[in-house]
Design a protein around this motif. Structure first.
Motif, mmCIF file in Angstrom:
data_model
loop_
_atom_site.group_PDB
_atom_site.id
_atom_site.type_symbol
_atom_site.label_atom_id
_atom_site.label_comp_id
_atom_site.label_asym_id
_atom_site.label_seq_id
_atom_site.Cartn_x
_atom_site.Cartn_y
_atom_site.Cartn_z
ATOM 1 N N SER A 29 0.842 -1.305 -0.028
ATOM 2 C CA SER A 29 0.090 -0.090 0.054
ATOM 3 C C SER A 29 0.734 1.294 -0.046
ATOM 4 O O SER A 29 0.682 2.169 -0.980
ATOM 5 C CB SER A 29 -0.937 0.029 1.110
ATOM 6 O OG SER A 29 -1.467 1.194 1.300
ATOM 7 N N CYS A 30 1.852 1.370 0.855
ATOM 8 C CA CYS A 30 2.839 2.532 0.772
ATOM 9 C C CYS A 30 3.610 2.495 -0.371
ATOM 10 O O CYS A 30 3.821 3.805 -1.050
ATOM 11 C CB CYS A 30 4.010 2.340 1.874
ATOM 12 S SG CYS A 30 3.050 2.273 3.423
ATOM 13 N N GLN A 31 3.958 1.591 -0.952
ATOM 14 C CA GLN A 31 4.718 1.609 -2.124
ATOM 15 C C GLN A 31 3.801 2.097 -3.388
ATOM 16 O O GLN A 31 4.052 2.955 -4.289
ATOM 17 C CB GLN A 31 5.177 0.269 -2.871
ATOM 18 C CG GLN A 31 6.567 -0.262 -1.676
ATOM 19 C CD GLN A 31 6.794 -1.755 -2.183
ATOM 20 O OE1 GLN A 31 6.179 -2.286 -3.028
ATOM 21 N NE2 GLN A 31 7.853 -2.005 -1.821
ATOM 22 N N ALA A 32 2.567 1.888 -3.569
ATOM 23 C CA ALA A 32 1.702 2.118 -4.368
ATOM 24 C C ALA A 32 1.505 3.656 -4.277
ATOM 25 O O ALA A 32 1.213 4.476 -5.274
ATOM 26 C CB ALA A 32 0.388 1.131 -4.408
ATOM 27 N N LYS A 33 1.172 4.039 -2.989
ATOM 28 C CA LYS A 33 0.805 5.516 -2.642
ATOM 29 C C LYS A 33 1.765 6.212 -3.179
ATOM 30 O O LYS A 33 1.765 7.294 -3.707
ATOM 31 C CB LYS A 33 0.639 5.622 -1.342
ATOM 32 C CG LYS A 33 0.014 6.727 -0.741
ATOM 33 C CD LYS A 33 -1.469 7.026 -1.168
ATOM 34 C CE LYS A 33 -2.065 8.095 -0.151
ATOM 35 N NZ LYS A 33 -3.405 8.388 -0.576
ATOM 36 N N MET A 34 3.234 5.722 -2.791
ATOM 37 C CA MET A 34 4.328 6.638 -3.043
ATOM 38 C C MET A 34 4.508 6.752 -4.782
ATOM 39 O O MET A 34 4.891 7.855 -5.302
ATOM 40 C CB MET A 34 5.729 6.136 -2.496
ATOM 41 C CG MET A 34 5.829 6.523 -0.930
ATOM 42 S SD MET A 34 5.451 8.154 -0.734
ATOM 43 C CE MET A 34 7.127 8.961 -1.338
ATOM 44 N N TYR A 35 4.378 5.586 -5.441
ATOM 45 C CA TYR A 35 4.441 5.595 -6.764
ATOM 46 C C TYR A 35 3.649 6.733 -7.423
ATOM 47 O O TYR A 35 3.838 7.379 -8.264
ATOM 48 C CB TYR A 35 4.487 3.991 -7.327
ATOM 49 C CG TYR A 35 4.405 4.285 -8.914
ATOM 50 C CD1 TYR A 35 5.539 4.210 -9.601
ATOM 51 C CD2 TYR A 35 3.281 3.924 -9.627
ATOM 52 C CE1 TYR A 35 5.587 4.289 -10.940
ATOM 53 C CE2 TYR A 35 3.193 4.033 -11.157
ATOM 54 C CZ TYR A 35 4.453 4.025 -11.603
ATOM 55 O OH TYR A 35 4.606 3.968 -13.032
#
Length: 120
Positions: A29-35
Protein backbone atom coordinates in the motif's frame (compact mmCIF):
# COMPACT_ATOMS: atom_id res chain seq x y z
CA UNK A 1 -3.76 -21.15 28.49
CA UNK A 2 -6.47 -18.53 28.09
CA UNK A 3 -10.12 -19.35 28.88
CA UNK A 4 -9.24 -23.04 28.82
CA UNK A 5 -7.69 -22.84 25.37
CA UNK A 6 -4.11 -24.01 25.02
CA UNK A 7 -2.11 -22.11 22.42
CA UNK A 8 0.73 -24.13 20.92
CA UNK A 9 3.21 -23.88 18.08
CA UNK A 10 0.44 -23.96 15.45
CA UNK A 11 -0.87 -20.70 16.86
CA UNK A 12 2.61 -19.19 16.70
CA UNK A 13 3.06 -20.40 13.13
CA UNK A 14 -0.23 -19.00 11.87
CA UNK A 15 0.28 -15.79 13.86
CA UNK A 16 3.64 -15.25 12.20
CA UNK A 17 2.13 -16.01 8.79
CA UNK A 18 -0.56 -13.37 9.36
CA UNK A 19 2.08 -10.89 10.56
CA UNK A 20 4.09 -11.39 7.37
CA UNK A 21 0.96 -11.06 5.21
CA UNK A 22 0.00 -7.89 7.06
CA UNK A 23 3.46 -6.39 6.64
CA UNK A 24 3.38 -7.20 2.93
CA UNK A 25 -0.05 -5.60 2.54
CA UNK A 26 0.99 -2.42 4.36
CA UNK A 27 4.26 -2.16 2.44
CA UNK A 28 2.49 -2.71 -0.88
CA UNK A 29 0.00 0.00 0.00
CA UNK A 30 2.80 2.42 0.88
CA UNK A 31 4.69 1.59 -2.31
CA UNK A 32 1.60 2.09 -4.47
CA UNK A 33 0.79 5.37 -2.73
CA UNK A 34 4.34 6.70 -3.17
CA UNK A 35 4.47 5.61 -6.81
CA UNK A 36 1.17 7.33 -7.54
CA UNK A 37 2.37 10.46 -5.74
CA UNK A 38 5.76 10.59 -7.48
CA UNK A 39 4.23 10.08 -10.93
CA UNK A 40 1.58 12.78 -10.27
CA UNK A 41 -1.39 10.41 -10.41
CA UNK A 42 -2.60 11.68 -7.04
CA UNK A 43 -2.13 14.99 -5.25
CA UNK A 44 -0.12 15.05 -2.04
CA UNK A 45 -1.98 14.29 1.16
CA UNK A 46 -1.02 13.73 4.81
CA UNK A 47 0.09 10.14 4.26
CA UNK A 48 2.28 10.88 1.24
CA UNK A 49 3.91 13.76 3.08
CA UNK A 50 4.70 11.48 6.03
CA UNK A 51 5.94 8.71 3.74
CA UNK A 52 8.15 11.20 1.89
CA UNK A 53 9.92 12.02 5.16
CA UNK A 54 10.89 8.36 5.67
CA UNK A 55 14.27 7.84 4.07
CA UNK A 56 15.67 4.68 2.55
CA UNK A 57 18.20 4.54 5.36
CA UNK A 58 15.50 4.46 8.02
CA UNK A 59 13.77 1.52 6.34
CA UNK A 60 17.04 -0.32 5.87
CA UNK A 61 17.98 0.31 9.51
CA UNK A 62 14.64 -0.99 10.82
CA UNK A 63 14.70 -3.99 8.48
CA UNK A 64 18.30 -4.80 9.34
CA UNK A 65 17.44 -4.63 13.03
CA UNK A 66 14.63 -7.16 12.59
CA UNK A 67 16.86 -9.32 10.41
CA UNK A 68 19.61 -9.19 13.04
CA UNK A 69 17.25 -10.16 15.89
CA UNK A 70 15.93 -13.06 13.81
CA UNK A 71 19.48 -14.14 13.03
CA UNK A 72 20.38 -14.07 16.74
CA UNK A 73 17.34 -16.26 17.51
CA UNK A 74 18.46 -18.63 14.74
CA UNK A 75 21.90 -18.88 16.33
CA UNK A 76 20.30 -19.55 19.73
CA UNK A 77 18.25 -22.40 18.27
CA UNK A 78 21.39 -23.76 16.60
CA UNK A 79 23.24 -23.64 19.93
CA UNK A 80 20.36 -25.50 21.60
CA UNK A 81 20.60 -28.13 18.87
CA UNK A 82 24.39 -28.33 19.31
CA UNK A 83 23.92 -28.87 23.06
CA UNK A 84 22.00 -32.06 22.26
CA UNK A 85 24.96 -33.27 20.15
CA UNK A 86 22.89 -32.51 17.04
CA UNK A 87 20.36 -35.12 18.08
CA UNK A 88 16.61 -35.07 18.44
CA UNK A 89 14.95 -31.92 19.72
CA UNK A 90 11.68 -31.24 21.48
CA UNK A 91 9.66 -29.71 18.66
CA UNK A 92 7.46 -27.63 20.97
CA UNK A 93 10.44 -25.93 22.58
CA UNK A 94 12.64 -25.32 19.55
CA UNK A 95 9.79 -24.13 17.32
CA UNK A 96 8.94 -21.43 19.86
CA UNK A 97 12.32 -19.94 18.96
CA UNK A 98 12.60 -20.92 15.29
CA UNK A 99 9.21 -19.67 14.08
CA UNK A 100 9.63 -16.11 15.42
CA UNK A 101 13.20 -16.17 14.10
CA UNK A 102 12.02 -16.91 10.57
CA UNK A 103 9.20 -14.38 10.90
CA UNK A 104 11.60 -11.61 11.95
CA UNK A 105 14.10 -12.42 9.19
CA UNK A 106 11.41 -12.47 6.48
CA UNK A 107 9.82 -9.25 7.76
CA UNK A 108 13.21 -7.54 7.99
CA UNK A 109 14.15 -8.48 4.45
CA UNK A 110 10.75 -7.35 3.14
CA UNK A 111 11.16 -3.97 4.85
CA UNK A 112 14.68 -3.55 3.46
CA UNK A 113 13.62 -4.27 -0.13
CA UNK A 114 10.45 -2.20 0.20
CA UNK A 115 12.41 0.79 1.45
CA UNK A 116 14.65 0.51 -1.60
CA UNK A 117 11.58 0.33 -3.84
CA UNK A 118 9.92 3.34 -2.21
CA UNK A 119 13.12 5.32 -2.66
CA UNK A 120 12.96 5.06 -6.45
Amino acid sequence: MIFGIKFDINTILFGCAFIIMGINAVLFSCQAKMYAYKTDYIPPDKLTKKLSKITDDMGVFIGAGLLFIGFILMIISFIIWANTSFGNLNANEIMRISIPSVCLMVAGLQIIFSSFMMGI
